[in-house]
Design an enzyme around this catalytic site. Structure first.
Site, PDB file in Angstrom:
ATOM      1  N   HIS A  26     -22.034  39.278 -43.027  1.00 23.59           N
ATOM      2  CA  HIS A  26     -21.134  40.088 -43.186  1.00 23.59           C
ATOM      3  C   HIS A  26     -19.614  39.993 -43.656  1.00 23.59           C
ATOM      4  O   HIS A  26     -19.080  40.354 -44.479  1.00 23.59           O
ATOM      5  CB  HIS A  26     -20.922  40.923 -41.573  1.00 23.59           C
ATOM      6  CG  HIS A  26     -20.112  42.280 -41.748  1.00 23.59           C
ATOM      7  ND1 HIS A  26     -20.379  43.402 -41.822  1.00 23.59           N
ATOM      8  CD2 HIS A  26     -18.516  42.399 -41.420  1.00 23.59           C
ATOM      9  CE1 HIS A  26     -19.450  44.292 -41.857  1.00 23.59           C
ATOM     10  NE2 HIS A  26     -18.377  43.774 -41.532  1.00 23.59           N
ATOM     11  N   GLU A  27     -19.200  38.766 -42.957  1.00 20.41           N
ATOM     12  CA  GLU A  27     -17.741  38.211 -43.305  1.00 20.41           C
ATOM     13  C   GLU A  27     -17.855  37.635 -44.691  1.00 20.41           C
ATOM     14  O   GLU A  27     -16.763  38.046 -45.478  1.00 20.41           O
ATOM     15  CB  GLU A  27     -17.065  37.270 -42.282  1.00 20.41           C
ATOM     16  CG  GLU A  27     -17.028  38.023 -40.806  1.00 20.41           C
ATOM     17  CD  GLU A  27     -16.113  39.569 -40.829  1.00 20.41           C
ATOM     18  OE1 GLU A  27     -15.384  39.459 -41.877  1.00 20.41           O
ATOM     19  OE2 GLU A  27     -16.566  40.041 -39.882  1.00 20.41           O
ATOM     20  N   HIS A  30     -17.053  40.610 -47.247  1.00 21.66           N
ATOM     21  CA  HIS A  30     -15.755  40.841 -47.416  1.00 21.66           C
ATOM     22  C   HIS A  30     -14.810  39.770 -48.310  1.00 21.66           C
ATOM     23  O   HIS A  30     -14.146  40.090 -49.128  1.00 21.66           O
ATOM     24  CB  HIS A  30     -15.252  41.002 -45.980  1.00 21.66           C
ATOM     25  CG  HIS A  30     -15.514  42.145 -45.202  1.00 21.66           C
ATOM     26  ND1 HIS A  30     -15.292  43.492 -45.730  1.00 21.66           N
ATOM     27  CD2 HIS A  30     -15.989  42.211 -44.055  1.00 21.66           C
ATOM     28  CE1 HIS A  30     -15.903  44.470 -44.768  1.00 21.66           C
ATOM     29  NE2 HIS A  30     -16.081  43.541 -43.787  1.00 21.66           N
TER      30      HIS A  30
END
Length: 460
Positions: A26-27, A30
Site C-alpha cells: 500500500h505505502e 503512494h
C-alpha cells in the site's frame, strides 16, 4: 514444518507476514506515485510514530522502521497532518521545498493519482496473487447443486424447515437468484440481506423458508455447516500411516459396501466411519474392474464443532473425497481469473460493510490485529495456496476500507479533493485539520472496538 509450531507463535508469524507485506504494498503505491509526479518524499516508514534507530537516508528520502507496528506512511512535502493525527507520523527534517515539489503544489489530477495509488496497488496485488494461484494450481469448479446430507442436530431457531431437504435434492434458487455451484449456495446462505431465506428445490411445489437474520452470523454459519454437497463415494487423497492406508485403500477406489451396507454417497460413508471409532469395518471397493475387500479400523479422534464449540469423539481413517475437477489456465486465462476472483473478494467485503452500515451485522463481528493473526495462522497451517489466497482477500479488504470517507484514510483525502473539484478551490487548512482530527478519533474508536472484540474472543 509449520504444523509443528505452537498455534500462538504461528499466528504471530503469519500475521506479521500478512500485515507487513500488504502495508508495504500500500505505502509503496503512494511512494512510487509521488516520485513519478515529482513530489518530494521525505520519509518512507514501515510502522507509525517516530522512527527507530533502524533508518537510512538515500537522497532526499529517509527509509525507516517506526515504533508503532500498526501501519506505515509516506511523508510527502506539503502534506502534513496536524494535532493527534499528525503524531502518527514522526517529525521530519524541516526544509523549505519549491512549490512544484510539494503535494499541494501539484494539479488536482496528480494529487488524486497519488492518494489513490495505495488502494490501486492493494487491488492489483490481489489480482496478481489470484492470477498466479490460478496459473500454478488451477481453479476447482464445483458445479454441484445437489444436496448430499443435512445435519439437523445444531440447526438454529427459525431453520427447522431445512430438515425438509433430502439427499439428492437440487437447490436451483435462493431468494430468486439462480445457483450455479455449491459456492453460490454457501454465499447466498451467509450473505442474504433478507431475514427470510427462500430455498427452491428442483421439482418442489413450494420453497423451503428459513428465518435467520443476517445479524446472527453464527446461525448463518450453522446453516452452511448443516449442508454438504453430493459427492460420489470415491476416495481422493489417502494419508500415509493412517487406518485407510494401512488397510489398503487407494486413491480412486469406489466404496461399494461397509459391513454389508451399500454406500450411496461420500457423506454416507463418512457418517458410518465417524460412528465406528475403534471397531474394525469390512469395506468392499471397486478398483478398476475388480471388487476388493479391505479391513480398516477407524481411529478415535476428538473434534470440535466450529459453530457450536462442542467437542465429540468420532472415527477417522485418513482419507478424503475425490475433489471437484480442476481447470487449468494459460497466462491470459490466469489474468482473467485474477480479476474475477479479486472482484468476488471485493463484492464480499462490500457486502459485509453494507451489512454493518444497515445493522444487519453486529459491530461485535469487527476484528482487529489479533483476529487477523489467528486467521493467518489457521490458513498458513493449511498450506501455501490457502495462505496466499487469504492474503489476496485481505488485500482487497484493505483497499476497500481505505476508501471509506474518513479523514486520515485515503478516502477522506479523496473527499477533500472532490470538494475542491466542485468548488474550484481547496478546502481551507482550518477545516481540513478540524475534520482530520474528527476522522482520527473515529478511526481510534474503530480500532479500540476491534481490539476489544479480539480480546473477548480469546478470553475464557
Amino acid at each position: 514444518m509449520l504444523a509443528h509450531l505452537p498455534p500462538a507463535l504461528l499466528a504471530i508469524l503469519a500475521g506479521v507476514v500478512v500485515l507487513g507485506v500488504l502495508i508495504f504494498v500500500h505505502e509503496f503505491g503512494h511512494f512510487i506515485a509521488a516520485k513519478s509526479v515529482g513530489i518530494a518524499v521525505l520519509r518512507f516508514s514501515f510502522g507509525l510514530g517516530a522512527p527507530t534507530p533502524l533508518r537510512v537516508q538515500r537522497g532526499e528520502t529517509e527509509y525507516c522502521l517506526s515504533w508503532i507496528p500498526l501501519g506505515g506512511y509516506v511523508k510527502m512535502a506539503g502534506l502534513d497532518e496536524e494535532g493527534a493525527a499528525g503524531k502518527l507520523e514522526g517529525p521530519a527534517e524541516a526544509r523549505s521545498w519549491p512549490k512544484e515539489r510539494t503535494f499541494d503544489g501539484k494539479p488536482l489530477w496528480a494529487r488524486v493519482y497519488v492518494i489513490s495509488a495505495g488502494v490501486v496497488m492493494n487491488a492489483l496485488f490481489a489480482v496478481l496473487v489470484y492470477a498466479v494461484l490460478a496459473g500454478a494450481y488451477g481453479v476447482r469448479e464445483d458445479r454441484t447443486i445437489t444436496v448430499g446430507s443435512v445435519d439437523t442436530l445444531d440447526l438454529p431457531l427459525g431453520a427447522a424447515a431445512l430438515a425438509r431437504l433430502q439427499p439428492g435434492d437440487r437447490i436451483v434458487r435462493i431468494n430468486g437468484a439462480p445457483m450455479e455451484g455449491w459456492g453460490d449456495i454457501q454465499e447466498a446462505l451467509l450473505t442474504a440481506d433478507e431475514p427470510m431465506i427462500r430455498i427452491e428445490v428442483e421439482g418442489g411445489t413450494a420453497p423451503i423458508v428459513l428465518e435467520v437474520p443476517r445479524s446472527e452470523q453464527r446461525a448463518r454459519a450453522a446453516l452452511v455447516g448443516a449442508l454438504t454437497p453430493w459427492r460420489e463415494p470415491v476416495s481422493g487423497e489417502v494419508l500415509p500411516g493412517q487406518p485407510a492406508a494401512v488397510g489398503g485403500v487407494q486413491p480412486g477406489d469406489r466404496i461399494l459396501w461397509v459391513d454389508g451396507t451399500p454406500v450411496r454417497t461420500w457423506e454416507h460413508f463418512v457418517h458410518v466411519i465417524e460412528a465406528s471409532a475403534g471397531r474394525q469395518l469390512t469395506l468392499v471397493v471397486r478398483r478398476g474392474a475388480e471388487e476388493v475387500p479391505l479391513r480398516v479400523t477407524p481411529r478415535a479422534t476428538n473434534v470440535r464443532d466450529a459453530v457450536s464449540g462442542r467437542s465429540r469423539e468420532v472415527g477417522r481413517i485418513g482419507v478424503g473425497s475425490q475433489l471437484p475437477p480442476l481447470r487449468r489456465y494459460g497466462v491470459l486465462g490466469s489474468v482473467g481469473q485474477g480479476f474475477v476472483q479479486a472482484g468476488n473478494a471485493g463484492t464480499l467485503v462490500l457486502s459485509t460493510l453494507k451489512g454493518l452500515v444497515l445493522g444487519q451485522l453486529s459491530a461485535r463481528d469487527i476484528g482487529g490485529p489479533i483476529l487477523v493473526g489467528q486467521l493467518s495462522g489457521q490458513v498458513a497451517r493449511l498450506g501455501l495456496e490457502p495462505f496466499l489466497s487469504f492474503m489476496a482477500l485481505f488485500s482487497m479488504n484493505l483497499a476497500i476500507l481505505n476508501l471509506l470517507p474518513i479523514p486520515v484514510l485515503d478516502g477522506g483525502h479523496l473527499v477533500f479533493l472532490a470538494i475542491e473539484a466542485v468548488r474550484r478551490k481547496p478546502v481551507s487548512d482550518e477545516q481540513r485539520h478540524r475534520w482530520t482530527q474528527v476522522g482520527f478519533l473515529v478511526l481510534v474508536g474503530i480500532m479500540l472496538l476491534a481490539l476489544g472484540n479480539d480480546l473477548l474472543r480469546i478470553l475464557p
